[in-house]
Design a protein around this motif. Sequence first.
Motif, PDB file in Angstrom:
ATOM      1  N   ILE A 296       0.843  -1.198   0.000  1.00  0.00           N
ATOM      2  CA  ILE A 296       0.000   0.000   0.000  1.00  0.00           C
ATOM      3  C   ILE A 296       0.885   1.258   0.000  1.00  0.00           C
ATOM      4  O   ILE A 296       0.472   2.315   0.473  1.00  0.00           O
ATOM      5  N   ALA A 297       2.098   1.124  -0.537  1.00  0.00           N
ATOM      6  CA  ALA A 297       3.019   2.258  -0.594  1.00  0.00           C
ATOM      7  C   ALA A 297       2.399   3.401  -1.396  1.00  0.00           C
ATOM      8  O   ALA A 297       1.719   3.184  -2.394  1.00  0.00           O
ATOM      9  N   GLY A 298       2.643   4.611  -0.935  1.00  0.00           N
ATOM     10  CA  GLY A 298       2.154   5.770  -1.676  1.00  0.00           C
ATOM     11  C   GLY A 298       0.659   5.963  -1.588  1.00  0.00           C
ATOM     12  O   GLY A 298       0.068   6.574  -2.487  1.00  0.00           O
ATOM     13  N   CYS A 299       0.047   5.482  -0.515  1.00  0.00           N
ATOM     14  CA  CYS A 299      -1.387   5.681  -0.284  1.00  0.00           C
ATOM     15  C   CYS A 299      -1.537   6.534   0.981  1.00  0.00           C
ATOM     16  O   CYS A 299      -1.645   6.000   2.096  1.00  0.00           O
ATOM     17  N   PRO A 300      -1.530   7.853   0.858  1.00  0.00           N
ATOM     18  CA  PRO A 300      -1.438   8.733   2.025  1.00  0.00           C
ATOM     19  C   PRO A 300      -2.667   8.746   2.922  1.00  0.00           C
ATOM     20  O   PRO A 300      -2.595   9.265   4.037  1.00  0.00           O
ATOM     21  N   LYS A 301      -3.780   8.183   2.474  1.00  0.00           N
ATOM     22  CA  LYS A 301      -4.990   8.191   3.302  1.00  0.00           C
ATOM     23  C   LYS A 301      -5.060   7.016   4.268  1.00  0.00           C
ATOM     24  O   LYS A 301      -5.978   6.941   5.085  1.00  0.00           O
ATOM     25  N   MET A 302      -4.096   6.108   4.180  1.00  0.00           N
ATOM     26  CA  MET A 302      -4.095   4.964   5.084  1.00  0.00           C
ATOM     27  C   MET A 302      -3.697   5.408   6.493  1.00  0.00           C
ATOM     28  O   MET A 302      -2.795   6.229   6.672  1.00  0.00           O
ATOM     29  N   THR A 303      -4.363   4.820   7.494  1.00  0.00           N
ATOM     30  CA  THR A 303      -4.061   5.142   8.889  1.00  0.00           C
ATOM     31  C   THR A 303      -3.732   3.863   9.661  1.00  0.00           C
ATOM     32  O   THR A 303      -3.701   2.765   9.102  1.00  0.00           O
ATOM     33  N   ASP A 304      -3.521   4.009  10.958  1.00  0.00           N
ATOM     34  CA  ASP A 304      -3.221   2.849  11.804  1.00  0.00           C
ATOM     35  C   ASP A 304      -4.297   1.776  11.708  1.00  0.00           C
ATOM     36  O   ASP A 304      -4.032   0.589  11.897  1.00  0.00           O
ATOM     37  N   LEU A 305      -5.520   2.206  11.428  1.00  0.00           N
ATOM     38  CA  LEU A 305      -6.632   1.268  11.384  1.00  0.00           C
ATOM     39  C   LEU A 305      -6.408   0.176  10.340  1.00  0.00           C
ATOM     40  O   LEU A 305      -6.749  -0.993  10.559  1.00  0.00           O
ATOM     41  N   CYS A 306      -5.819   0.529   9.200  1.00  0.00           N
ATOM     42  CA  CYS A 306      -5.607  -0.476   8.144  1.00  0.00           C
ATOM     43  C   CYS A 306      -4.620  -1.542   8.606  1.00  0.00           C
ATOM     44  O   CYS A 306      -4.774  -2.725   8.289  1.00  0.00           O
ATOM     45  N   ILE A 307      -3.609  -1.143   9.384  1.00  0.00           N
ATOM     46  CA  ILE A 307      -2.651  -2.115   9.901  1.00  0.00           C
ATOM     47  C   ILE A 307      -3.318  -3.006  10.941  1.00  0.00           C
ATOM     48  O   ILE A 307      -3.031  -4.203  11.031  1.00  0.00           O
TER      49      ILE A 307
ATOM     50  N   ALA B  17      -3.350  -7.032  10.797  1.00  0.00           N
ATOM     51  CA  ALA B  17      -2.809  -7.798  11.914  1.00  0.00           C
ATOM     52  C   ALA B  17      -3.847  -8.743  12.503  1.00  0.00           C
ATOM     53  O   ALA B  17      -3.520  -9.834  12.970  1.00  0.00           O
ATOM     54  N   ALA B  18      -5.100  -8.346  12.455  1.00  0.00           N
ATOM     55  CA  ALA B  18      -6.154  -9.161  13.055  1.00  0.00           C
ATOM     56  C   ALA B  18      -6.554 -10.348  12.192  1.00  0.00           C
ATOM     57  O   ALA B  18      -6.927 -11.407  12.714  1.00  0.00           O
ATOM     58  N   ALA B  19      -6.459 -10.205  10.876  1.00  0.00           N
ATOM     59  CA  ALA B  19      -7.050 -11.232  10.009  1.00  0.00           C
ATOM     60  C   ALA B  19      -6.071 -11.954   9.100  1.00  0.00           C
ATOM     61  O   ALA B  19      -6.381 -13.057   8.635  1.00  0.00           O
ATOM     62  N   CYS B  20      -4.898 -11.382   8.831  1.00  0.00           N
ATOM     63  CA  CYS B  20      -3.997 -11.958   7.820  1.00  0.00           C
ATOM     64  C   CYS B  20      -2.790 -12.618   8.482  1.00  0.00           C
ATOM     65  O   CYS B  20      -1.707 -12.029   8.568  1.00  0.00           O
ATOM     66  N   CYS B  21      -2.967 -13.842   8.927  1.00  0.00           N
ATOM     67  CA  CYS B  21      -1.921 -14.517   9.697  1.00  0.00           C
ATOM     68  C   CYS B  21      -0.813 -15.090   8.820  1.00  0.00           C
ATOM     69  O   CYS B  21       0.193 -15.575   9.340  1.00  0.00           O
ATOM     70  N   TYR B  22      -0.966 -15.055   7.492  1.00  0.00           N
ATOM     71  CA  TYR B  22       0.066 -15.584   6.602  1.00  0.00           C
ATOM     72  C   TYR B  22       0.932 -14.480   5.979  1.00  0.00           C
ATOM     73  O   TYR B  22       1.810 -14.753   5.175  1.00  0.00           O
ATOM     74  N   LEU B  23       0.697 -13.249   6.371  1.00  0.00           N
ATOM     75  CA  LEU B  23       1.388 -12.122   5.754  1.00  0.00           C
ATOM     76  C   LEU B  23       2.894 -12.186   5.992  1.00  0.00           C
ATOM     77  O   LEU B  23       3.348 -12.363   7.123  1.00  0.00           O
ATOM     78  N   HIS B  24       3.681 -12.082   4.916  1.00  0.00           N
ATOM     79  CA  HIS B  24       5.131 -12.041   5.085  1.00  0.00           C
ATOM     80  C   HIS B  24       5.785 -10.868   4.353  1.00  0.00           C
ATOM     81  O   HIS B  24       6.976 -10.658   4.487  1.00  0.00           O
ATOM     82  N   PHE B  25       5.034 -10.120   3.579  1.00  0.00           N
ATOM     83  CA  PHE B  25       5.582  -8.915   2.943  1.00  0.00           C
ATOM     84  C   PHE B  25       4.562  -7.793   3.079  1.00  0.00           C
ATOM     85  O   PHE B  25       3.394  -7.964   2.735  1.00  0.00           O
ATOM     86  N   LEU B  26       5.036  -6.660   3.582  1.00  0.00           N
ATOM     87  CA  LEU B  26       4.172  -5.498   3.723  1.00  0.00           C
ATOM     88  C   LEU B  26       4.977  -4.253   3.417  1.00  0.00           C
ATOM     89  O   LEU B  26       6.002  -3.988   4.047  1.00  0.00           O
ATOM     90  N   ASP B  27       4.524  -3.481   2.443  1.00  0.00           N
ATOM     91  CA  ASP B  27       5.186  -2.227   2.090  1.00  0.00           C
ATOM     92  C   ASP B  27       4.243  -1.081   2.421  1.00  0.00           C
ATOM     93  O   ASP B  27       3.171  -0.955   1.823  1.00  0.00           O
ATOM     94  N   ILE B  28       4.644  -0.256   3.401  1.00  0.00           N
ATOM     95  CA  ILE B  28       3.824   0.895   3.788  1.00  0.00           C
ATOM     96  C   ILE B  28       4.605   2.201   3.574  1.00  0.00           C
ATOM     97  O   ILE B  28       4.381   3.194   4.258  1.00  0.00           O
ATOM     98  N   SER B  29       5.503   2.170   2.603  1.00  0.00           N
ATOM     99  CA  SER B  29       6.300   3.362   2.298  1.00  0.00           C
ATOM    100  C   SER B  29       5.395   4.538   1.937  1.00  0.00           C
ATOM    101  O   SER B  29       4.457   4.401   1.157  1.00  0.00           O
ATOM    102  N   GLY B  30       5.690   5.679   2.525  1.00  0.00           N
ATOM    103  CA  GLY B  30       4.941   6.883   2.172  1.00  0.00           C
ATOM    104  C   GLY B  30       3.556   6.964   2.762  1.00  0.00           C
ATOM    105  O   GLY B  30       2.801   7.876   2.419  1.00  0.00           O
TER     106      GLY B  30
END
Length: 653
Positions: free
Chosen positions: A540-551, A555-568
């Motif tokens: 979700i890099a370069g998406c300035p409207k994202m807040t802590d809520l998206c993380i 964290a609550a539902a995606c237990c297989y996540l191994h790559f996350l890009d929150i740049s910007g």
Amino acid sequence: MSSLRDAGPELRAYFRRHNLLGIYEALLCGVIVMRPEDPLIFLEEKLKEIMEKGLDAGLWYMCIDSSLRTNLKKIAETYLNTLFGLDDEQLIFRYVNLVDLARCAQVSQTWMLLTQNSSLWSDINFSSVKHKVQDKIVVNILQKWRPYVFRLNLRGCYSLHWPSFKSISECKNLQDLNLSECQGLNDDSMRLISEGCPSLLYLNLSYTDITNGTLRLLSRSFPNLQYLSLAHCRKFTDKGLQYLGSGKGCHKLIYLDLSGCIQISVDGFRNIANGCSRIQDLLINDMPTLTDRCIQALAEKCQQIMSVVFLDSPHLSDTTVRALAECKLVKVSIEGNNRITDLSFKLMSKYCPYIRHIHMADCQKITDAGLKMIAPLKYILVLNLADCIRVGDGGIKPFVEGSSGATLRELNLTNCIQVTDASVAKIAQRCRNLTYLNLRYCENVTDAGIEALGNMPSLISIDISGTSVSDMGLRALGCSGKIKELSISECQNISDTGIQEFCQDTKHLEYCHVSYCPQLTDETVKALAFHCHKLTSVNIAGCPKMTDLCIEYLAAACCYLHFLDISGCIHLTDKALKYLWKVLVKHYGRHNKILMQITEDTHVGSKQKMGDITTGQAVLKYTAKLEKQEHNDADPPPWVGYDRNGNILTFTK
């Protein structure tokens, strides 16, 4: 199939539900003990008995006459489970690194015994903990398990010295050895290994300081060597390649990687051809010095070549393809070349009837005429024409209407700006077995074309980044419900609503990149997290409207996540890192492999404090257990289109 270790949970459950291992064990024991003259009739009769008694009555001795049972001991309970890879108690330990395996052994006596099973130590990967590996660890493990070690990966283990290489030499049954990027490796340590590992089939020496001395050793000591990588080894010469082709070894080489070995001349390739004529797979990437004469010298005697990969070798021309056309080519990969023309496609069509994989990315002289020439070929499964800007509907439509259209599996048309909806519609109609489609930056592709793809039964991966596709096209694409990989970066016409509707029908999504879509909000991530529980990679890099809520959603539902890009993502705070640390890392332990990129002004904390934790401290604290993390606090680069406060930038000409 000798092992089901890679089988999915449904197949494994099927074996257990029908007690198939018990049945196999009974039949196997019966044949071993009874030794019938006609085993097929014997098995048929015993299967009938099992059917009459029921599957639940399966006992290991039920196919053995009662008079022969008394002196027999039961075959070990885990024998067939191990053989077929269904030994679940040990299965969990196959997916942890060496450090975690050592920790598991300390949990209880039962776990300790399970971790001592020799099958866990046949394939040892030190590379997964390369920053922690020292000689003492390698020596201790290899001394204990050396008879069982078949595969050994030490890639990137830069702290190893003589003791480690001495222990490797004692693994007499070693077949696969990866020493890539081992800074301590030299000719002397390779001499030690060559004296003790005569069974090697696979050897990776890339990015090491080996010289001609090692190549001389290879030809003398490894008569069965089939796969060899010397990529980016710069200290050997043409003379070393002469050694490689002489002596009793290396005549069985079928795979050779010489990428980045810019010191090799035409004479070096001629030396290879003289002694290693069985080569089938040839990789020579990152080689600006590679010329047609080099390949001609090699192809003159290496007539078994089936696969060639020449990425970033700009001086090759159609002459290279003409030389290789005399071989048995099934795969050609050439990228970043301005001398290859449609003539190469004509040569393939005439001399390579069984070719399956054509990768001609960023070859500016390829046109629609070339695609028409390969349309009669029957077996093409992969076609990559990324950045071939002269290719358009005039070539794509005739190709997919040709002999390979119905069997094509992968098609990459990135930045083929002349491709329109007409081609996409024809792809949807003809390519019913297509699994991967890349239309990135095909700016003339619209909803009309994408809607047609929604009816494709086999499509599981699609990239429509940088196109004008809107919610309407995305909604249609989700109708199949089979998409596993979706990239819609820089799609300005897609909103939260479109992604929400797409996710409702798509339960198998694993990879989703929506970077640089500044219009998207937390609602997009909420839809992904709560509909697509199998997500492993999110950008979700370069998406300035994202807040802590998206993380928090992830964290609550995606237990297989191994790559996350929150740049910007400039509005994230330290709380976002806390969510990830608590749910994804703490719950699954240190072996959870998450790469989190928080570069390009992801102001985690935004200069705010969370207790006494500032932004930099939060990054260190909450990402310490991640396998890899990247972070900086620089301002967003201008090309992302907004400033550190999320204001859209305007540029004057």
